[in-house]
Design an enzyme around this catalytic site. Sequence first.
Site, mmCIF file in Angstrom:
data_model
loop_
_atom_site.group_PDB
_atom_site.id
_atom_site.type_symbol
_atom_site.label_atom_id
_atom_site.label_comp_id
_atom_site.label_asym_id
_atom_site.label_seq_id
_atom_site.Cartn_x
_atom_site.Cartn_y
_atom_site.Cartn_z
ATOM 1 N N SER A 139 43.846 3.688 51.877
ATOM 2 C CA SER A 139 43.454 4.990 51.348
ATOM 3 C C SER A 139 42.105 5.370 51.922
ATOM 4 C CB SER A 139 43.356 4.943 49.820
ATOM 5 O OG SER A 139 42.724 6.102 49.306
ATOM 6 N N TYR A 152 40.798 0.547 42.179
ATOM 7 C CA TYR A 152 41.696 1.065 43.208
ATOM 8 C C TYR A 152 40.990 1.125 44.565
ATOM 9 C CZ TYR A 152 44.564 4.302 45.882
ATOM 10 O OH TYR A 152 45.316 4.883 46.876
#
Length: 270
Positions: A139, A152
């Site tokens: 990401s 995350y």
Amino acid sequence: MSTALVTGASSGLGEAFARELAARGRDLVLVARRGDRLTEIGRELTAGHGVHVEVIAADLTDAARRALVEERLDDDERPVGLLVNGAGALGAVGPLALLDALGEEDKIALNVLPLVRLTRAALPGMVRRRDGIVLNISSVAAFAPAPGGATYAASKAFVTCFSQAVHAEVSPLGVHVTAVCPGATRTAGRDARGSHRGRMGPVLDADVVVREALRAAEAGRPVSVPGTEYRLRAALARHGPGLYRRAFQRGWQERTVRTLAGALTREAQP
């Protein structure tokens, strides 16, 4: 073209990769928890593109089920030339102090361990054949600490760092490992939990992310950041972290701090 194995293939970017690879004529091994959904997708891809599709229903946090996928990757009689580690978890967002501890553990359990194990299982055969690609879905959050998404972002930073290191180990032997670092992405299975991500930048189409990732891997690049604006943000986060925090993180930090302070204040009231 050799077979591609895609995890997280029942929805999201995993499904988008499966569809693009089938359109390119790749036989597939599809992996996800929802076996019925995988079977449905497999039938559709076989009918539409004439490719052979295997299905492995597996929760990759379950060691016994994950071992089945590792065995398939290690099968030299049915070689897998492309691995897409697409399974992952976003989970709840917010201040760490207010999030469920098991939920945060689940993010690490899915985003990190299976990706390492499956990459490890795929590499020996690829190195022996002097040919292969591993795409690890990370990401753009990997490039800087993310208030409200600490676990995350940190798990994706692991994915990116791991992929770059392993790429350096195997690229001289004809194998490429690429971390794919998209920003907000529109997919057929995009649910409400991911909708907040669009506020941080433009929302990319999944097919754009997939095609850019495949081009990067075929060119032997260890990192792919799809989208011009996200590439600029990633470069700023890597080379000017102070400026990046001032420009992009302050709003998220302020909201997170307010949420945490307000919640803990209410808890303390009689």
